[in-house]
Design an enzyme around this catalytic site. Structure first.
Site, mmCIF file in Angstrom:
data_model
loop_
_atom_site.group_PDB
_atom_site.id
_atom_site.type_symbol
_atom_site.label_atom_id
_atom_site.label_comp_id
_atom_site.label_asym_id
_atom_site.label_seq_id
_atom_site.Cartn_x
_atom_site.Cartn_y
_atom_site.Cartn_z
ATOM 1 N N HIS A 102 0.693 -1.195 -0.155
ATOM 2 C CA HIS A 102 -0.071 0.085 0.009
ATOM 3 C C HIS A 102 0.859 1.182 -0.062
ATOM 4 C CE1 HIS A 102 0.508 -0.008 4.631
ATOM 5 N NE2 HIS A 102 0.378 1.123 4.247
ATOM 6 N N ASP A 132 0.029 -7.480 1.288
ATOM 7 C CA ASP A 132 0.530 -6.314 1.402
ATOM 8 C C ASP A 132 2.145 -6.149 1.796
ATOM 9 O OD1 ASP A 132 0.236 -3.230 1.920
ATOM 10 O OD2 ASP A 132 -0.105 -3.371 4.084
ATOM 11 N N SER A 208 4.599 2.322 8.281
ATOM 12 C CA SER A 208 4.207 1.243 7.174
ATOM 13 C C SER A 208 5.490 0.709 6.392
ATOM 14 C CB SER A 208 3.225 1.349 6.278
ATOM 15 O OG SER A 208 2.173 1.738 6.985
#
Length: 457
Positions: A102, A132, A208
């Site tokens: 993402h 992901d 992230s």
């Protein structure tokens, strides 16, 4: 001599042969995690990604027979640049980096900034939206600092961990906590491969793709997201285990551009307490099978009603756990599966396979002689089921591209066509025959997710 001995004891947790333990005195506590951070920080990078998306603004007069010509340019797609900020971890001296899909997925420009302010452009070697994860290659990079993997199956609840990343773009930040839970599959997303390490080490937007490391500085996971209602860290963060990251790196180095997930061809659910006695179990454990695909590698040794409790000695209590262990092992290899049937336990070897391309998907694009020109359809087989995340027993034909008019009549990518004008659709050529141009009225039945829909146009 006593002081020197105490200092050496304080550094033991950071030496490769040492065991993880809690500090014993004030001197050990004062050392903190600084030696670990000095070792790990150079291998954690900041990532800046750009992607160009098309945004379509629809006019209220688009379908009006009189005014639509005046507004024909209004709803044309317009380009918009989106920027994303995240983190990554260098996993090889040659510039192999892992981040979240993402953060970098579908990006047109990726810049990676190291801790020492060196900058590199990067490209995606392999990405998978469901897991992901994305593996990047830094251009013209060599002799870079990198982190080593730890077997994430050995991680235990209560271990001290550090989370490194670039939260909110403020710069590289380190937070500490413990492993709060293992085998987490709920609340953190992930299409079918949602198997996470949970930690209370603060993780915020921008973290992230950053590193979750143990007190020896070894990578145990890649930070992926948080569970929050306010947008800030509430002490429930999730990391993708290092073993799955390692499997991604191996496939990327082998030249794969898409992650090959071993195919189970099974459906099932976790065993609940009220099923225990009926299944001959002492405690509620494992997964009870509710369906097996005819091409499944499990079909010869398993049947509906069997319970799977372990894979390679690792306990499994939910379908995502089973899929995770299969993904880590990799297709073409054998796993040992513990099966319980009528209260009897048996260990069986199963060879993992990629989703079969049988029957041939026979991709077909409708031409201008058909009612929906440009509509692209494929025959469903196990490979299509895996790619499109369809129900394991799906059959028939699936829509893969909408063409010029597909969206206007209400179709979506992933719709499974069941019938057209009341006639069953089995193969792509059936759609070609049943959608002639000039047809005044058409009724299409399709399955979307778990719903059956009817489109009339």
């Amino acid at each position: 001599m006593r002081i020197l001995l105490a200092v050496l004891i304080g550094f033991l947790p950071y030496m490769g042969f040492a065991e993880t333990r809690v500090p014993n005195d004030r001197l050990e506590i004062s050392l903190g995690f600084a030696p670990v951070v000095r070792e790990v920080a150079p291998a954690v990078v900041n990532i800046y990604a750009k992607r160009v998306t098309e945004v379509r603004r629809r006019s209220l007069f688009s379908d009006d027979p009189f005014f639509k010509d005046f507004f024909q340019n209004f709803d044309r797609p317009r380009s918009r640049v989106q920027n994303s900020l995240g983190s990554g971890v260098i996993l090889g001296a040659d510039g192999i980096v892992v981040s979240n899909y993402h953060v970098v997925g579908q990006a047109t420009d990726i810049r990676v900034v190291l801790n020492d302010r060196r900058e590199y452009s990067a490209r995606v070697l392999l990405g998978d939206k469901g897991s992901d994860l994305a593996i990047l290659q830094l251009d013209q990079a060599n002799a870079l600092p990198y982190l080593g993997f730890r077997d994430s199956n050995t991680v235990e609840v209560g271990e001290l961990v550090l989370a490194l990343g670039n939260p909110f773009g403020v710069g590289q930040t380190v937070s500490s906590g413990i492993v709060s839970g293992l085998a987490r599959s709920g609340g953190a997303g992930g299409a079918g491969r949602g198997y996470f390490i949970q930690t209370d080490a603060p993780i915020n937007p921008g973290n992230s793709g950053g590193a979750l490391v143990d007190v020896n500085g070894d990578l145990i996971g890649v930070n992926t997201r948080i569970l929050t209602r306010s947008g800030g860290s509430n002490g429930i963060g999730f990391a993708i285990p290092a073993n799955l990251v390692k499997a991604f790196v191996e496939q990327a180095r082998a030249g794969n551009t898409r992650f090959v997930q071993p195919w189970a061809g099974l459906s099932g659910q976790s065993v609940e307490a009220d099923m225990t006695e009926m299944l001959g179990l002492n405690v509620p454990e494992g997964i009870i099978l509710s369906g097996i695909h005819p091409q499944s590698p499990f079909v010869d040794q398993f049947k509906v009603g069997d319970v799977i409790t372990e894979i390679d000695g690792m306990q499994v209590n939910a379908p995502p756990e089973m899929l995770y262990h299969m993904a880590v092992k990799g297709e073409g290899r054998n796993i040992q599966v513990t099966r319980i049937r009528n209260g009897l336990k048996l260990e069986l070897d199963v060879r993992l396979i990629a989703p079969p391309e049988t029957p041939d998907r026979a991709t077909l694009v409708l031409d201008n002689s058909r009612l929906l020109p440009g509509l692209t359809i494929e025959r469903i087989n196990p490979a299509v089921i895996a790619e499109r995340n369809l129900p394991f027993d799906a059959a028939g034909v699936v829509v893969t591209e909408l063409g010029q008019l597909g969206a206007r009549v209400g179709l979506r990518q992933g719709d499974v066509l069941v019938s057209i004008m009341g006639q069953e659709v089995i193969a792509p050529e059936d759609v070609f025959e049943l959608l002639p141009k000039g047809q005044r009225r058409t009724v299409v039945s399709a399955v979307r997710g778990n719903r059956r829909i009817t489109l009339r146009f």
